[in-house]
Write a protein that holds these residues in place. Structure first.
Motif, PDB file in Angstrom:
ATOM      1  N   TYR A   1       0.849  -1.190   0.000  1.00 47.46           N
ATOM      2  CA  TYR A   1       0.000   0.000   0.000  1.00 47.46           C
ATOM      3  C   TYR A   1       0.885   1.239   0.000  1.00 47.46           C
ATOM      4  N   THR A   2       0.315   2.354  -0.456  1.00 48.66           N
ATOM      5  CA  THR A   2       1.063   3.608  -0.474  1.00 48.66           C
ATOM      6  C   THR A   2       1.011   4.258   0.905  1.00 48.66           C
ATOM      7  N   THR A   3       2.047   5.022   1.236  1.00 50.14           N
ATOM      8  CA  THR A   3       2.126   5.621   2.575  1.00 50.14           C
ATOM      9  C   THR A   3       2.002   7.143   2.489  1.00 50.14           C
ATOM     10  N   VAL A   4       3.124   7.860   2.508  1.00 53.52           N
ATOM     11  CA  VAL A   4       3.069   9.321   2.568  1.00 53.52           C
ATOM     12  C   VAL A   4       2.590   9.940   1.261  1.00 53.52           C
ATOM     13  N   ASP A   5       2.773   9.234   0.147  1.00 48.92           N
ATOM     14  CA  ASP A   5       2.268   9.705  -1.143  1.00 48.92           C
ATOM     15  C   ASP A   5       2.138   8.488  -2.056  1.00 48.92           C
ATOM     16  N   ASN A   6       1.797   8.727  -3.307  1.00 53.13           N
ATOM     17  CA  ASN A   6       1.575   7.626  -4.250  1.00 53.13           C
ATOM     18  C   ASN A   6       2.860   6.983  -4.742  1.00 53.13           C
ATOM     19  N   ASP A   7       4.002   7.472  -4.293  1.00 50.19           N
ATOM     20  CA  ASP A   7       5.293   6.939  -4.750  1.00 50.19           C
ATOM     21  C   ASP A   7       6.098   6.299  -3.629  1.00 50.19           C
ATOM     22  N   HIS A   8       5.489   6.063  -2.474  1.00 49.95           N
ATOM     23  CA  HIS A   8       6.146   5.350  -1.381  1.00 49.95           C
ATOM     24  C   HIS A   8       5.281   4.148  -0.986  1.00 49.95           C
ATOM     25  N   PHE A   9       5.930   2.988  -0.832  1.00 47.21           N
ATOM     26  CA  PHE A   9       5.195   1.753  -0.658  1.00 47.21           C
ATOM     27  C   PHE A   9       5.679   0.998   0.587  1.00 47.21           C
ATOM     28  N   GLN A  10       4.714   0.364   1.235  1.00 44.53           N
ATOM     29  CA  GLN A  10       4.980  -0.485   2.396  1.00 44.53           C
ATOM     30  C   GLN A  10       4.246  -1.806   2.183  1.00 44.53           C
ATOM     31  N   ALA A  11       4.841  -2.906   2.656  1.00 43.37           N
ATOM     32  CA  ALA A  11       4.204  -4.208   2.546  1.00 43.37           C
ATOM     33  C   ALA A  11       3.099  -4.335   3.585  1.00 43.37           C
ATOM     34  N   CYS A  12       2.041  -5.061   3.240  1.00 38.96           N
ATOM     35  CA  CYS A  12       0.941  -5.259   4.180  1.00 38.96           C
ATOM     36  C   CYS A  12       1.283  -6.275   5.259  1.00 38.96           C
ATOM     37  N   TYR A  13       2.297  -7.092   5.043  1.00 39.23           N
ATOM     38  CA  TYR A  13       2.731  -8.062   6.047  1.00 39.23           C
ATOM     39  C   TYR A  13       4.167  -8.475   5.771  1.00 39.23           C
TER      40      TYR A  13
END
Length: 248
Positions: free
Chosen positions: A236-248
């Motif tokens: 999913y995206t975090t601080v903006d549409n160009d930063h990504f984090q895993a859901c698990y």
């Protein structure tokens, strides 16, 4: 974590080790609701009837007795019904279409149809609340898993029902769960993004950083992978549409 609604794997679960009923409100993704056969969420033998969902409101329908919200998150869509008492005014008028809202309610099933009976709904204050909800969903699952493994509690439910992608498998390796739809290249990129969890990074990895990490993949190829993994609920995206984090 945002505990304003009592969500997550609460201390009640730990104190009542022999009970399969869990109190409190469980943060979930919408697709997890559809992976359950009944009006409960079965999480490693604990059953939750109350859930909280943070999702985009795609449509609002008003009748004389209820308001129906069409909710959508990164994993799916569901209808949530808010029943209006005779003496009640429509206090949910601050909920806007195409904006995020948090819903707290009970699950309802009718045949193959699932819905949420709303007890409380309010607009989301900002992107941090959305990201916090994603983290709470994952945290609740792993706290339940760790508790079950540490104390030997019977896992009388399908322990993989809470996986975002709903895989029907019995493997005990959560890091591989839900990755069956990815090819070898996509799995490598996902593993890299997943590393942000171990680094305790709140923002995850930036798109440019991911592209730079894999110079043998084209930029278009990386962008396609990120779009696919986001759509499937793996990142999913975090601080903006160009930063990504895993859901698990």
């Amino acid at each position: 974590m945002d505990d304003s609604f009592g969500g997550g794997f609460t201390q009640t679960n730990v104190d009542q080790k022999t009970e399969s009923k869990a109190e409190g409100t469980l943060p979930v993704f919408i697709k997890m609701i559809y992976n359950q056969p009944d009006d409960v969420i079965d999480l490693y033998g604990f059953e939750y009837k109350m859930v909280t969902v943070v999702a985009i409101v795609r449509n609002i329908e008003h009748t004389s007795t209820k308001i129906t919200y069409s909710m959508e998150d990164i994993t799916g869509q569901i209808k949530a019904h808010y029943w209006i008492d005779e003496e009640e005014t429509m206090g949910s008028s601050n909920i806007m279409i195409n904006s995020y809202a948090r819903v707290v309610g009970a699950l309802r099933s009718q045949g193959d149809s699932k819905s949420i009976m709303i007890y409380k709904i309010h607009p989301v204050s900002g992107i941090n609340e959305v990201n916090t909800h994603y983290i709470e969903v994952v945290n609740a699952r792993f706290q339940a898993e760790n508790f079950a493994n540490a104390d030997g509690k019977p896992m009388n439910g399908n322990v993989n029902k809470m996986d975002v992608d709903g895989p029907q498998q019995t493997t005990a390796a959560p890091a591989e769960s839900g990755l069956e739809g990815l090819n070898a290249k996509e799995k490598v990129v996902f593993k890299m993004i997943q590393g942000a969890l171990a680094d305790q990074s709140e923002t995850g990895y930036g798109r440019d950083e991911i592209i730079a990490r894999f110079p043998h993949f084209s930029k278009e190829e990386i962008n396609g992978m990120l779009d696919k993994m986001t759509f499937e609920g793996l990142i999913y995206t975090t601080v903006d549409n160009d930063h990504f984090q895993a859901c698990y």
